[in-house]
Design a protein around this motif. Structure first.
Motif, PDB file in Angstrom:
ATOM      1  N   MET A 208       1.059  -0.986   0.207  1.00 34.79           N
ATOM      2  CA  MET A 208       0.071   0.039   0.069  1.00 34.79           C
ATOM      3  C   MET A 208       0.995   1.247  -0.010  1.00 34.79           C
ATOM      4  O   MET A 208       0.527   2.176  -0.639  1.00 34.79           O
ATOM      5  N   ASN A 256     -10.149  -3.399  -0.505  1.00 35.50           N
ATOM      6  CA  ASN A 256     -10.545  -1.930  -0.190  1.00 35.50           C
ATOM      7  C   ASN A 256     -10.979  -1.113  -1.098  1.00 35.50           C
ATOM      8  O   ASN A 256     -10.543  -1.106  -2.431  1.00 35.50           O
ATOM      9  N   SER A 258     -11.176   1.695  -1.884  1.00 34.23           N
ATOM     10  CA  SER A 258     -10.399   3.031  -2.517  1.00 34.23           C
ATOM     11  C   SER A 258      -9.764   2.428  -3.697  1.00 34.23           C
ATOM     12  O   SER A 258      -9.580   3.458  -4.696  1.00 34.23           O
ATOM     13  N   TYR A 259      -9.424   1.224  -3.869  1.00 37.30           N
ATOM     14  CA  TYR A 259      -8.605   0.965  -5.044  1.00 37.30           C
ATOM     15  C   TYR A 259      -9.643   0.565  -6.252  1.00 37.30           C
ATOM     16  O   TYR A 259      -9.127   0.882  -7.340  1.00 37.30           O
TER      17      TYR A 259
HETATM   18  C1  LIG Z   1      -7.983   1.754   2.159  1.00 32.04           C
HETATM   19  O1  LIG Z   1      -6.923   2.429   1.544  1.00 32.04           O
HETATM   20  C2  LIG Z   1      -6.711   3.689   1.613  1.00 32.04           C
HETATM   21  C3  LIG Z   1      -5.842   3.912   0.511  1.00 32.04           C
HETATM   22  O2  LIG Z   1      -4.496   3.337   0.641  1.00 32.04           O
HETATM   23  C4  LIG Z   1      -6.358   3.792   3.056  1.00 32.04           C
HETATM   24  O3  LIG Z   1      -6.077   5.234   3.219  1.00 32.04           O
HETATM   25  C5  LIG Z   1      -7.239   3.118   3.880  1.00 32.04           C
HETATM   26  O4  LIG Z   1      -6.884   3.385   5.320  1.00 32.04           O
HETATM   27  C6  LIG Z   1      -7.660   1.781   3.588  1.00 32.04           C
HETATM   28  N1  LIG Z   1      -8.827   1.477   4.416  1.00 32.04           N
HETATM   29  C7  LIG Z   1      -8.633   0.259   5.092  1.00 32.04           C
HETATM   30  C8  LIG Z   1      -9.967  -0.161   5.861  1.00 32.04           C
HETATM   31  O5  LIG Z   1      -7.844  -0.416   5.194  1.00 32.04           O
END
Ligand SMILES: *[C@@H]1O[C@H](CO)[C@@H](O)[C@H](O)[C@H]1NC(C)=O
Length: 493
Positions: A208, A256, A258-259
């Motif tokens: 990440m 996740n 966001s991806y």
């Molecule tokens: C999902 O990914 C984003 C971007 O890397 C990050 O900021 C966020 O904490 C992540 N959420 C979880 C639940 O891991």
């Protein structure tokens, strides 16, 4: 055990049996299992660093034990990419991603080889972890100056060329190599999710961070490191493909959202159906389409349905007679992309075909694919022809995997394999003295078991000439997807 020729006769005589099996096979499941074991063993021959006690290719020994020390970082380990002694980050990461993908899709068919395949993933992932975490704000992407390295023909164990270290940073970014590294770490995190959750979490967390770095500081690593990565592993396709590929692996590894949003915003950069059978260490488009189709076919993520259509187009582009057929085949039936290490495209394409066939089958029993209406079984059959060609079902009746079958390449363009081992010849062999071993017509003294070479030309001809590196050089990324393909056929024939 029948010889290859008598198997043909047997197949010819027992046509009813062949009908029952859909197609008649030149190889038995045991043959594929044998090739699987060898395809993984090859990675031991490419190891850099301190070799473990259970190393099976014993003609290799420790090498490059001070990589990074001049820069106060530990960059010991990892893989040499091919026949030289450089550690190139982009192909090493791609290799790690593809061995991981092989385990993720076909690990359940690997039997006793599963642990060896995991070890091959870990050897790459351990190094990539070091490269990503050795110093804040930097990703180390290469050890060794290739122009100097290539002026020598030396065993890795004797190597005395400068071990320059190269990195990408916010000032000199490399979204291509960084996003591929993120993909590798994310894919490897899936491999170790159950068996080693602590390691898996560390891989995912680092993936990440590296992806964030790749996306935040956009640029091609060839812009700042061109003199040492080009023409060897220049990112010709740019970095957009790696960014979407990296995000896709992170989505698969983490679920996740966001991806997924990232993929939705950036997926168009993959293109719909242009020049798609070139999946390689450079061009990730076709692989990303297949990977993302899994989200729709196996998990019903509606947002990813478009990638099923893209994947159908990709598969159809390789099916002769289909409307968007684009591929080229040799007279002997080998998928042919280009003269430079062509088998890399054959192994990646075969893997993608088998992976897509698996997803199709899991989605309502093998629904036929898009524009050319090809069934999952037909896709498997196409892949099998390519795999069998590599293993020896070809006009030259030659296996392109070292140590498999009766006739295989003897003169690999590979320093460690072509020079006598330390056991056979303990005294140093210097940079210039090694060239006699490049230029001799004698076969290589050390058998790099399982290595798949660049392969034949567009007329199925193969020189077995050490100086013809396009044909006779092995590479980790040729083997990586083949591991999965062989696992599949060792269980499904
Ligand atoms: C999902 O990914 C984003 C971007 O890397 C990050 O900021 C966020 O904490 C992540 N959420 C979880 C639940 O891991």
């Amino acid at each position: 055990m029948f010889s290859s020729a008598s198997k043909h006769i047997l197949c010819f005589l027992s046509t009813s049996l062949c009908f029952a099996l859909l197609s008649c096979s030149a190889f038995t499941p045991q043959d594929y299992a044998d090739a699987l074991e060898k395809s993984i063993l090859f990675f031991e021959g490419q190891r850099s660093g301190r070799l473990p006690a259970n190393q099976r290719l014993t003609w290799r020994a420790d090498s490059a034990l001070s990589d990074g020390s001049g820069y106060h970082v530990d960059l010991v380990g990892g893989y040499y990419d091919a026949g030289d002694n450089v550690k190139f980050g982009l192909p090493m990461a791609f290799t790690t991603t593809l061995v991981s993908w092989s385990v993720i899709e076909f690990g359940s068919s690997m039997g006793s080889q599963l642990d060896n395949a995991r070890a091959a993933v870990r050897w790459g992932a351990d190094y990539l972890l070091k490269a990503a975490t050795a110093s804040p704000g930097a990703l180390y992407v290469q050890v060794g100056e290739p122009n100097n390295d290539h002026r020598c023909w030396e065993r890795p164990e004797d190597m005395d060329t400068a071990r320059n270290v190269y990195k990408v940073t916010s000032q000199s970014p490399g979204s291509d190599v960084a996003a591929e590294t993120a993909a590798a770490l994310a894919a490897a995190s899936i491999v170790f999710k159950d068996g080693d959750p602590f390691y898996s979490n560390m891989l995912l967390k680092t993936a990440m961070e590296v992806f964030d770095f790749a996306d935040r500081y956009k640029g091609a690593y060839s812009d700042s490191l061109g003199s040492v990565v080009c023409p060897f592993y220049c990112s010709y396709s740019g970095y957009h493909d790696e960014l979407v590929w990296g995000a896709s692996w992170l989505h698969r590894a983490s679920a996740n959202q966001s991806y997924l949003s990232y993929i939705q915003s950036n997926g168009h950069t993959l293109g719909a159906d242009d020049d798609v059978y070139s999946f390689s260490w450079d061009d990730k488009r076709a692989g990303t389409k297949i990977l993302l189709s899994q989200g729709f076919l196996e998990k019903n993520i509606e947002d990813l349905e478009v990638y099923k259509s893209h994947s159908d187009n990709y598969i159809c582009s390789m099916v002769p007679g289909s409307p968007n057929f684009q591929a080229q085949y040799t007279p002997g039936g080998l998928l042919y992309k280009g003269s430079e290490s062509n088998l890399q495209y054959v192994t990646t394409s075969s893997f993608l075909m088998l992976t897509y066939a698996k997803y199709m089958k899991n989605h309502g029993g093998g629904s036929s694919g898009g524009s050319c209406g090809v069934s999952a079984d037909k896709v498997v059959e196409l892949a099998k022809k390519q795999v069998d060609y590599i293993l020896g079902e070809n006009p030259g009746k030659r296996s392109y995997m070292v140590g498999f079958g009766e006739r295989y390449p003897q003169r690999l363009h590979h320093r460690a394999s072509s020079l006598p081992s330390l056991h056979a010849s303990p005294a140093r062999i210097s940079c210039a003295d090694g060239f006699q071993y490049l230029n001799t017509p004698a076969p290589n003294p050390n058998i790099l078991v399982g290595a798949i070479v660049g392969g034949p030309d567009n007329e199925d001809k193969f020189a077995d000439d050490r100086n013809n590196y396009h044909q006779s050089e092995p590479a980790t990324y040729i083997n990586a997807p083949f591991v999965g393909a062989l696992a599949f056929f060792s269980q499904h024939l």
